[in-house]
Design a protein around this motif. Structure first.
Motif, PDB file in Angstrom:
ATOM      1  N   ARG A 240       0.850  -1.195   0.000  1.00  0.00           N
ATOM      2  CA  ARG A 240       0.000   0.000   0.000  1.00  0.00           C
ATOM      3  C   ARG A 240       0.886   1.246   0.000  1.00  0.00           C
ATOM      4  NH1 ARG A 240      -2.487  -1.433   3.953  1.00  0.00           N
ATOM      5  NH2 ARG A 240      -1.429  -0.310   5.635  1.00  0.00           N
ATOM      6  N   VAL A 241       0.484   2.246  -0.770  1.00  0.00           N
ATOM      7  CA  VAL A 241       1.158   3.548  -0.776  1.00  0.00           C
ATOM      8  C   VAL A 241       0.085   4.627  -0.776  1.00  0.00           C
ATOM      9  CG1 VAL A 241       2.686   5.119  -2.002  1.00  0.00           C
ATOM     10  CG2 VAL A 241       3.164   2.676  -2.032  1.00  0.00           C
ATOM     11  N   ARG A 242       0.275   5.659   0.016  1.00  0.00           N
ATOM     12  CA  ARG A 242      -0.657   6.787   0.004  1.00  0.00           C
ATOM     13  C   ARG A 242       0.102   8.075   0.302  1.00  0.00           C
ATOM     14  NH1 ARG A 242      -1.901   8.289   5.350  1.00  0.00           N
ATOM     15  NH2 ARG A 242      -1.307   6.721   6.915  1.00  0.00           N
ATOM     16  N   PHE A 243      -0.476   9.161  -0.142  1.00  0.00           N
ATOM     17  CA  PHE A 243       0.048  10.487   0.161  1.00  0.00           C
ATOM     18  C   PHE A 243      -0.864  11.147   1.178  1.00  0.00           C
ATOM     19  CE2 PHE A 243       2.100   9.786  -3.868  1.00  0.00           C
ATOM     20  CZ  PHE A 243       3.283  10.488  -3.787  1.00  0.00           C
ATOM     21  N   THR A 244      -0.281  11.783   2.180  1.00  0.00           N
ATOM     22  CA  THR A 244      -1.001  12.679   3.065  1.00  0.00           C
ATOM     23  C   THR A 244      -0.310  14.027   2.940  1.00  0.00           C
ATOM     24  OG1 THR A 244      -1.616  10.907   4.578  1.00  0.00           O
ATOM     25  CG2 THR A 244      -1.718  13.149   5.428  1.00  0.00           C
ATOM     26  N   GLY A 245      -0.968  14.935   2.226  1.00  0.00           N
ATOM     27  CA  GLY A 245      -0.289  16.158   1.856  1.00  0.00           C
ATOM     28  C   GLY A 245       0.850  15.802   0.919  1.00  0.00           C
ATOM     29  N   SER A 246       2.050  16.225   1.255  1.00  0.00           N
ATOM     30  CA  SER A 246       3.224  15.901   0.439  1.00  0.00           C
ATOM     31  C   SER A 246       3.991  14.700   0.966  1.00  0.00           C
ATOM     32  CB  SER A 246       4.160  17.123   0.378  1.00  0.00           C
ATOM     33  OG  SER A 246       3.513  18.217  -0.248  1.00  0.00           O
ATOM     34  N   THR A 247       3.556  14.146   2.111  1.00  0.00           N
ATOM     35  CA  THR A 247       4.267  13.026   2.724  1.00  0.00           C
ATOM     36  C   THR A 247       3.791  11.703   2.135  1.00  0.00           C
ATOM     37  OG1 THR A 247       4.531  14.270   4.782  1.00  0.00           O
ATOM     38  CG2 THR A 247       4.823  11.885   4.903  1.00  0.00           C
ATOM     39  N   VAL A 248       4.744  10.830   1.850  1.00  0.00           N
ATOM     40  CA  VAL A 248       4.447   9.511   1.309  1.00  0.00           C
ATOM     41  C   VAL A 248       4.469   8.493   2.440  1.00  0.00           C
ATOM     42  CG1 VAL A 248       5.156   7.731  -0.337  1.00  0.00           C
ATOM     43  CG2 VAL A 248       5.540  10.148  -0.862  1.00  0.00           C
ATOM     44  N   TYR A 249       3.439   7.624   2.498  1.00  0.00           N
ATOM     45  CA  TYR A 249       3.364   6.526   3.451  1.00  0.00           C
ATOM     46  C   TYR A 249       3.320   5.221   2.660  1.00  0.00           C
ATOM     47  CZ  TYR A 249       2.250   9.981   7.043  1.00  0.00           C
ATOM     48  OH  TYR A 249       2.302  11.042   7.901  1.00  0.00           O
ATOM     49  N   ALA A 250       4.243   4.315   2.941  1.00  0.00           N
ATOM     50  CA  ALA A 250       4.316   3.055   2.198  1.00  0.00           C
ATOM     51  C   ALA A 250       4.351   1.882   3.176  1.00  0.00           C
ATOM     52  CB  ALA A 250       5.562   3.024   1.317  1.00  0.00           C
ATOM     53  N   THR A 251       3.607   0.828   2.830  1.00  0.00           N
ATOM     54  CA  THR A 251       3.613  -0.428   3.595  1.00  0.00           C
ATOM     55  C   THR A 251       4.047  -1.539   2.644  1.00  0.00           C
ATOM     56  OG1 THR A 251       1.818   0.348   5.019  1.00  0.00           O
ATOM     57  CG2 THR A 251       2.223  -2.027   4.972  1.00  0.00           C
ATOM     58  N   PHE A 252       4.970  -2.381   3.082  1.00  0.00           N
ATOM     59  CA  PHE A 252       5.539  -3.392   2.195  1.00  0.00           C
ATOM     60  C   PHE A 252       5.928  -4.635   3.004  1.00  0.00           C
ATOM     61  CE2 PHE A 252       8.450  -0.040   3.377  1.00  0.00           C
ATOM     62  CZ  PHE A 252       9.511  -0.706   3.972  1.00  0.00           C
ATOM     63  N   ARG A 253       5.962  -5.770   2.311  1.00  0.00           N
ATOM     64  CA  ARG A 253       6.335  -7.044   2.937  1.00  0.00           C
ATOM     65  C   ARG A 253       7.687  -7.501   2.395  1.00  0.00           C
ATOM     66  NH1 ARG A 253       2.188  -9.904   1.562  1.00  0.00           N
ATOM     67  NH2 ARG A 253       1.054  -9.835   3.547  1.00  0.00           N
ATOM     68  N   ILE A 254       8.575  -7.846   3.321  1.00  0.00           N
ATOM     69  CA  ILE A 254       9.876  -8.406   2.954  1.00  0.00           C
ATOM     70  C   ILE A 254       9.947  -9.835   3.483  1.00  0.00           C
ATOM     71  CG2 ILE A 254      12.390  -8.243   3.223  1.00  0.00           C
ATOM     72  CD1 ILE A 254      12.008  -5.236   3.730  1.00  0.00           C
ATOM     73  N   CYS A 255      10.386 -10.773   2.641  1.00  0.00           N
ATOM     74  CA  CYS A 255      10.643 -12.146   3.076  1.00  0.00           C
ATOM     75  C   CYS A 255      12.104 -12.470   2.844  1.00  0.00           C
ATOM     76  CB  CYS A 255       9.759 -13.144   2.321  1.00  0.00           C
ATOM     77  SG  CYS A 255       7.993 -12.986   2.696  1.00  0.00           S
ATOM     78  N   ASP A 256      12.738 -13.053   3.848  1.00  0.00           N
ATOM     79  CA  ASP A 256      14.161 -13.393   3.741  1.00  0.00           C
ATOM     80  C   ASP A 256      14.469 -14.485   4.753  1.00  0.00           C
ATOM     81  OD1 ASP A 256      16.865 -12.821   2.669  1.00  0.00           O
ATOM     82  OD2 ASP A 256      17.272 -12.275   4.752  1.00  0.00           O
TER      83      ASP A 256
END
Length: 332
Positions: A240-256
């Protein structure tokens, strides 16, 4: 003994026997007499119920009658309580600050007598009900693994809750930012593939007529996959990625499969502009997967309207880097 004296003796004995019988009959034909006063049991608080004990009586009472009395603080100036004629009495607001007595009347075939109890302590006002307050947090039982079921215990609450509402939440692996899972509002929760890499918790809301309060459990361990994950290099998926104003918020999954912390490289790009790369680090390693959220303010050349692309890569301790994951936006 002469016949005359013998007759006189017999007459005296008969007279004595008759007198004794009369006195015995007179003693039996008497109303009850109290030998130990009545007493009261129960808590003198508005809303509580008091119970009368009859006390002890002679002459075999065949029935008892009751009258509750409302008195001043010293137990004096008492007045009959309306409808207070039963063996028990439930205290009302008018009794607050007063003391209570009970008058017991014992009756038999020859009459009745009354006796009165000692006064109670002053009647306390009713304890006002309050909204629930959590005294021990909710807990979760079960294994944090895809396909398993978790069960919530609501914890302990004051205020006698009349109902509980449940909401399961997903939380990041490291920063513990949590959000509600849509439709997950029962006491149990079946872990889905979408929960992989998250940690889970339960939020419980307790209610009574006076209000509500909410408390959350501790967060589970990171949700594990059904099968073992083995990879040569990390994998990264943007959720998921979203902007709040000019700020970017990203959620991501890493597997290792190294179970070590990784470096996350984020690159901003825009046609005709020099790209910009920043770095983050995981605070808790994937086990073997982890979901992470990060936010940033793009440098000035990427803040205006236009096409904007962000690219994420994860690099493990051995220097192996995931394939890039991208999202492109037309940012206004």
């Amino acid at each position: 003994m002469s016949i005359k004296r013998w007759r006189t003796h017999i007459a005296a004995a008969a007279l004595s026997a008759v007198a004794a019988g009369i006195f015995a009959a007179a003693a039996a034909a008497a109303p009850p007499a109290n030998t130990a006063p009545p007493s009261i049991s129960g808590t003198p608080t508005v809303g509580q119920t008091l119970t009368a004990s009859d006390g002890t009586w002679t002459n075999s009472p065949t029935s008892f009658a009751y009258q509750w009395l409302r008195c001043n603080g010293g137990g004096n100036n008492c007045a009959d309580v309306a409808n207070g004629t039963q063996k028990t009495y439930t205290l009302v607001d008018a009794d607050s600050g007063k003391t209570m007595r009970v008058r017991v009347t014992a009756t038999n075939a020859d009459g009745s007598n009354s006796a009165q109890s000692a006064q109670t302590a002053p009647v306390a006002a009713a304890t006002s009900a309050a909204a629930p307050k959590n005294t021990a947090p909710p807990t979760i039982s079960g294994t944090a693994k895809v396909g398993q079921q978790l069960t919530a215990d609501p914890g302990s609450w004051s205020g006698n809750p009349t109902s509980f509402a449940y909401q399961w939440q997903r939380c990041d692996a490291d920063v513990a930012t949590c959000s509600n899972i849509s439709g997950a509002a029962s006491q149990t929760y079946a872990i889905q593939i979408g929960d992989l890499g998250y940690r889970l918790r339960i939020s419980v809301t307790a209610r009574n007529p006076k209000g509500s309060d909410t408390a959350a459990s501790a967060i589970t361990s990171i949700v594990a996959p059904v099968a073992t994950i083995t990879n040569h290099r990390p994998t990264l998926t943007i959720l998921r990625v979203r902007f709040t104003g000019s700020t970017v918020y990203a959620t991501f999954r890493i597997c290792d499969d190294s179970f070590k912390n990784l470096t996350i490289k984020e690159t901003d790009s825009r046609p005709g502009k020099l790209s910009y790369t920043r770095r983050f680090a995981t605070l808790v390693p994937p086990r073997p997967c982890g979901v992470y959220s990060r936010h940033w303010l793009p440098v000035a050349r990427f803040r205006g309207p236009g096409r904007y692309t962000l690219t994420l890569r994860a690099t493990d301790k051995s220097g192996l880097t995931s394939l890039p994951a991208r999202r492109t936006f037309s940012h206004g």
